[in-house]
Design an enzyme around this catalytic site. Structure first.
Site, PDB file in Angstrom:
ATOM      1  N   SER A 127       3.433  -0.564   6.757  1.00  0.00           N
ATOM      2  CA  SER A 127       2.144  -0.905   7.347  1.00  0.00           C
ATOM      3  C   SER A 127       2.314  -2.249   8.056  1.00  0.00           C
ATOM      4  CB  SER A 127       1.045  -0.977   6.275  1.00  0.00           C
ATOM      5  OG  SER A 127       1.438  -1.813   5.211  1.00  0.00           O
ATOM      6  N   GLU A 164       0.396  -5.823   9.695  1.00  0.00           N
ATOM      7  CA  GLU A 164      -0.814  -6.660   9.668  1.00  0.00           C
ATOM      8  C   GLU A 164      -0.949  -7.442  10.972  1.00  0.00           C
ATOM      9  OE1 GLU A 164      -1.829  -8.626   5.972  1.00  0.00           O
ATOM     10  OE2 GLU A 164      -2.221 -10.471   7.081  1.00  0.00           O
ATOM     11  N   TYR A 209      -9.256 -11.236   8.260  1.00  0.00           N
ATOM     12  CA  TYR A 209     -10.612 -11.789   8.347  1.00  0.00           C
ATOM     13  C   TYR A 209     -10.438 -13.292   8.240  1.00  0.00           C
ATOM     14  CZ  TYR A 209     -15.646 -11.037   7.390  1.00  0.00           C
ATOM     15  OH  TYR A 209     -17.014 -10.952   7.447  1.00  0.00           O
ATOM     16  N   HIS A 213      -9.677  -6.253   6.637  1.00  0.00           N
ATOM     17  CA  HIS A 213      -9.692  -7.254   5.566  1.00  0.00           C
ATOM     18  C   HIS A 213     -11.128  -7.770   5.461  1.00  0.00           C
ATOM     19  CE1 HIS A 213      -5.196  -8.483   5.489  1.00  0.00           C
ATOM     20  NE2 HIS A 213      -5.319  -7.293   6.046  1.00  0.00           N
ATOM     21  N   ASP A 258      -9.912 -17.959   1.209  1.00  0.00           N
ATOM     22  CA  ASP A 258      -9.702 -19.383   0.961  1.00  0.00           C
ATOM     23  C   ASP A 258     -10.952 -20.155   1.346  1.00  0.00           C
ATOM     24  OD1 ASP A 258      -7.044 -19.628  -0.028  1.00  0.00           O
ATOM     25  OD2 ASP A 258      -6.326 -18.991   1.946  1.00  0.00           O
ATOM     26  N   ALA A 311     -17.715 -13.347  -6.513  1.00  0.00           N
ATOM     27  CA  ALA A 311     -16.929 -14.512  -6.932  1.00  0.00           C
ATOM     28  C   ALA A 311     -15.450 -14.415  -6.597  1.00  0.00           C
ATOM     29  CB  ALA A 311     -17.100 -14.733  -8.427  1.00  0.00           C
ATOM     30  N   ASP A 365      -3.254 -14.726 -13.749  1.00  0.00           N
ATOM     31  CA  ASP A 365      -3.112 -14.113 -12.431  1.00  0.00           C
ATOM     32  C   ASP A 365      -3.093 -12.580 -12.540  1.00  0.00           C
ATOM     33  OD1 ASP A 365      -2.331 -15.370  -9.656  1.00  0.00           O
ATOM     34  OD2 ASP A 365      -1.306 -13.451  -9.819  1.00  0.00           O
ATOM     35  N   LYS A 408      -9.023  -5.968 -10.719  1.00  0.00           N
ATOM     36  CA  LYS A 408      -9.158  -5.315  -9.405  1.00  0.00           C
ATOM     37  C   LYS A 408      -8.835  -3.824  -9.531  1.00  0.00           C
ATOM     38  CE  LYS A 408      -7.532  -9.467  -7.018  1.00  0.00           C
ATOM     39  NZ  LYS A 408      -6.537 -10.012  -6.105  1.00  0.00           N
ATOM     40  N   PHE A 420       3.596 -23.719   5.447  1.00  0.00           N
ATOM     41  CA  PHE A 420       2.605 -22.832   4.837  1.00  0.00           C
ATOM     42  C   PHE A 420       3.047 -22.408   3.430  1.00  0.00           C
ATOM     43  CE2 PHE A 420       0.418 -18.776   4.083  1.00  0.00           C
ATOM     44  CZ  PHE A 420      -0.879 -19.273   4.102  1.00  0.00           C
ATOM     45  N   HIS A 476       4.892  -3.912   3.829  1.00  0.00           N
ATOM     46  CA  HIS A 476       3.793  -4.379   4.673  1.00  0.00           C
ATOM     47  C   HIS A 476       4.335  -5.565   5.472  1.00  0.00           C
ATOM     48  CE1 HIS A 476      -0.481  -5.058   5.674  1.00  0.00           C
ATOM     49  NE2 HIS A 476      -0.246  -6.355   5.524  1.00  0.00           N
TER      50      HIS A 476
HETATM   51  P1  FAD Z   1      -8.430 -13.506  -6.092  1.00  0.00           P
HETATM   52  O1  FAD Z   1      -7.519 -12.380  -6.341  1.00  0.00           O
HETATM   53  O2  FAD Z   1      -9.870 -13.352  -6.416  1.00  0.00           O
HETATM   54  O3  FAD Z   1      -7.886 -14.772  -6.867  1.00  0.00           O
HETATM   55  C1  FAD Z   1      -6.535 -15.163  -6.680  1.00  0.00           C
HETATM   56  C2  FAD Z   1      -5.995 -15.745  -7.955  1.00  0.00           C
HETATM   57  O4  FAD Z   1      -6.599 -16.991  -8.196  1.00  0.00           O
HETATM   58  C3  FAD Z   1      -6.254 -14.859  -9.128  1.00  0.00           C
HETATM   59  O5  FAD Z   1      -5.067 -14.306  -9.544  1.00  0.00           O
HETATM   60  C4  FAD Z   1      -6.895 -15.727 -10.170  1.00  0.00           C
HETATM   61  O6  FAD Z   1      -6.103 -15.736 -11.320  1.00  0.00           O
HETATM   62  C5  FAD Z   1      -6.951 -17.085  -9.543  1.00  0.00           C
HETATM   63  N1  FAD Z   1      -8.304 -17.606  -9.598  1.00  0.00           N
HETATM   64  C6  FAD Z   1      -9.331 -17.298  -8.790  1.00  0.00           C
HETATM   65  N2  FAD Z   1     -10.413 -17.976  -9.122  1.00  0.00           N
HETATM   66  C7  FAD Z   1     -10.053 -18.742 -10.176  1.00  0.00           C
HETATM   67  C8  FAD Z   1     -10.733 -19.663 -10.979  1.00  0.00           C
HETATM   68  N3  FAD Z   1     -12.015 -19.957 -10.767  1.00  0.00           N
HETATM   69  N4  FAD Z   1     -10.063 -20.275 -11.981  1.00  0.00           N
HETATM   70  C9  FAD Z   1      -8.757 -19.980 -12.207  1.00  0.00           C
HETATM   71  N5  FAD Z   1      -8.062 -19.096 -11.470  1.00  0.00           N
HETATM   72  C10 FAD Z   1      -8.708 -18.498 -10.483  1.00  0.00           C
HETATM   73  N6  FAD Z   1      -7.274 -14.801   3.559  1.00  0.00           N
HETATM   74  C11 FAD Z   1      -8.245 -14.706   4.497  1.00  0.00           C
HETATM   75  O7  FAD Z   1      -9.045 -15.644   4.652  1.00  0.00           O
HETATM   76  N7  FAD Z   1      -8.345 -13.608   5.309  1.00  0.00           N
HETATM   77  C12 FAD Z   1      -7.520 -12.541   5.189  1.00  0.00           C
HETATM   78  O8  FAD Z   1      -7.648 -11.562   5.935  1.00  0.00           O
HETATM   79  C13 FAD Z   1      -6.495 -12.607   4.184  1.00  0.00           C
HETATM   80  N8  FAD Z   1      -5.636 -11.564   3.995  1.00  0.00           N
HETATM   81  C14 FAD Z   1      -4.720 -11.612   2.972  1.00  0.00           C
HETATM   82  C15 FAD Z   1      -3.904 -10.491   2.751  1.00  0.00           C
HETATM   83  C16 FAD Z   1      -2.978 -10.507   1.716  1.00  0.00           C
HETATM   84  C17 FAD Z   1      -2.119  -9.291   1.485  1.00  0.00           C
HETATM   85  C18 FAD Z   1      -2.838 -11.664   0.887  1.00  0.00           C
HETATM   86  C19 FAD Z   1      -1.826 -11.696  -0.221  1.00  0.00           C
HETATM   87  C20 FAD Z   1      -3.651 -12.783   1.106  1.00  0.00           C
HETATM   88  C21 FAD Z   1      -4.594 -12.762   2.137  1.00  0.00           C
HETATM   89  N9  FAD Z   1      -5.441 -13.846   2.383  1.00  0.00           N
HETATM   90  C22 FAD Z   1      -6.408 -13.779   3.372  1.00  0.00           C
HETATM   91  C23 FAD Z   1      -5.310 -15.088   1.589  1.00  0.00           C
HETATM   92  C24 FAD Z   1      -6.269 -15.091   0.377  1.00  0.00           C
HETATM   93  O9  FAD Z   1      -7.579 -15.071   0.832  1.00  0.00           O
HETATM   94  C25 FAD Z   1      -5.996 -16.340  -0.437  1.00  0.00           C
HETATM   95  O10 FAD Z   1      -4.753 -16.271  -1.061  1.00  0.00           O
HETATM   96  C26 FAD Z   1      -7.088 -16.737  -1.416  1.00  0.00           C
HETATM   97  O11 FAD Z   1      -6.823 -18.034  -1.913  1.00  0.00           O
HETATM   98  C27 FAD Z   1      -7.222 -15.819  -2.608  1.00  0.00           C
HETATM   99  O12 FAD Z   1      -7.845 -14.625  -2.307  1.00  0.00           O
HETATM  100  P2  FAD Z   1      -7.642 -13.385  -3.317  1.00  0.00           P
HETATM  101  O13 FAD Z   1      -8.453 -12.254  -2.901  1.00  0.00           O
HETATM  102  O14 FAD Z   1      -6.206 -13.180  -3.523  1.00  0.00           O
HETATM  103  O15 FAD Z   1      -8.309 -14.034  -4.614  1.00  0.00           O
END
Ligand code: FAD
Length: 304
Positions: free
Chosen positions: A19, A21, A53, A81, A113, A130, A165, A172, A223, A273
């Site tokens: 895939s 991106e 996104y 996304h 982020d 959240a 983690d 999920k 990065f 990917h």
């Molecule tokens: P989550 O899975 O919700 O959390 C990530 C980890 O942080 C978890 O494992 C959890 O243990 C820990 N965590 C979360 N909250 C807490 C807390 N309060 N206390 C302690 N631990 C905590 N970013 C974008 O903006 N746009 C995109 O399109 C995008 N695409 C992505 C695609 C992929 C395949 C990946 C790997 C990342 C992408 N990202 C993107 C980056 C991502 O948004 C960041 O890494 C962000 O910081 C975490 O999002 P997540 O959904 O992984 O978070």
């Protein structure tokens, strides 16, 4: 002896799936480049292509426009996304409804982020979802979608430890995620160890490696430091002194990415990917090496 390597089998292309991106372009020029990339990669018949996104939901319109164009003007299946940064539940649900209305059936569900950037303290919207697990739940409640999520072979920088983690990944999956795509990494041993940990935790969805071809080592190193990805000394050594030599840099990048992917194939990985950065050439060349040719007649030749 070496012809018996799995990655050298003549039918290897039928055993791997890819895939790609993309990120939504900001200007007409970037849009044209993305479309060249889409046109070049399309004949490889990827499983799907995903469109990111932007931070803080800043590219909502551009993501939607790019996804719509892919749906209407290509044969590719787009995955949108989606993040919950600075958005209420109502707003996220509205975006999901808009994508569904457009015909989108695949999503990559993320927390995102903070708008201030990677490393800043994340504060969920007071009336929002959240985290990534909540986003999966929201999508599952809205329709029968294919939902990918993120996974972190070197753990997410905010996670205090691997157990926390992986617990998030488990949530999920419990909420309906069908696949995880990893943060990019360069050390395949770390990926393999992570997958073992994930399986021991009773998680059985595919953990698809996210491959980042190194178009610009200085940027990637920068990065990586923020994302918590290890840049091994051997990798830095390979790009050493190539800042002002783009041609050699590109050749080394292709070799490095091919080496990583072929090693993962040897380890039994069948799904990849690619973080294309909206460029086709490195992803195209690596796909070619792992037997993914598509319809060669329709593939446009690389730009001279
Ligand atoms: P989550 O899975 O919700 O959390 C990530 C980890 O942080 C978890 O494992 C959890 O243990 C820990 N965590 C979360 N909250 C807490 C807390 N309060 N206390 C302690 N631990 C905590 N970013 C974008 O903006 N746009 C995109 O399109 C995008 N695409 C992505 C695609 C992929 C395949 C990946 C790997 C990342 C992408 N990202 C993107 C980056 C991502 O948004 C960041 O890494 C962000 O910081 C975490 O999002 P997540 O959904 O992984 O978070």
């Amino acid at each position: 002896m070496s012809q018996f390597r799995f990655s050298r089998r003549p039918d290897i292309g039928g055993k791997v799936r890819v895939s790609f991106e993309f990120f939504p372009p900001k200007t007409d020029e970037m849009e044209a480049r993305l479309w060249d990339t889409v046109t070049r990669l399309q004949p490889l018949k990827p499983h799907f292509v995903s469109v990111t996104y932007g931070a803080g939901g800043s590219t909502r319109e551009r993501t939607a426009r790019t996804v719509r164009r892919i749906l209407e003007q290509s044969t590719l299946t787009p995955a949108a996304h989606l993040t919950c940064v600075n958005a209420s539940r109502e707003q996220v649900d509205q975006v999901i409804a808009e994508f569904a209305e457009m015909g989108v059936t695949r999503f990559v569900a993320l927390r995102g982020d903070p708008a201030e950037g990677v490393g800043a303290l994340y504060r969920p919207h007071p009336a929002g979802y959240a985290n990534g697990a909540d986003m999966v739940g929201a999508l599952k409640a809205a329709g029968d979608f294919d939902i990918s999520v993120s996974a972190y072979p070197e753990k997410h920088p905010e996670s205090p430890d691997f157990a926390t983690d992986i617990e998030m990944l488990k949530r999920k999956v419990d909420n309906g995620a069908t696949r995880a795509i990893t943060q990019f990494f360069f050390d395949n041993d770390l990926y393999e160890r992570y997958v073992e940990r994930v399986r021991r935790a009773g998680i059985y969805i595919p953990i698809v490696p996210g491959i980042l071809p190194v178009h610009n080592f200085a940027q990637v190193a920068n990065f990586s430091a923020r994302a918590g990805t290890l840049v091994p000394a051997w990798l830095a050594e390979r790009f050493d002194g190539l800042d002002k030599d783009p041609q050699t840099h590109a050749l080394v990048a292709a070799a490095v990415a091919a080496e990583q992917v072929l090693d993962l194939v040897e380890r039994g990985v069948g799904d990849f990917h690619f973080y294309t950065m909206n460029r086709a050439d490195l992803a195209f060349a690596i796909c070619h090496m792992i037997g993914i040719r598509g319809d060669l007649d329709k593939a446009s030749p690389a730009a001279a």
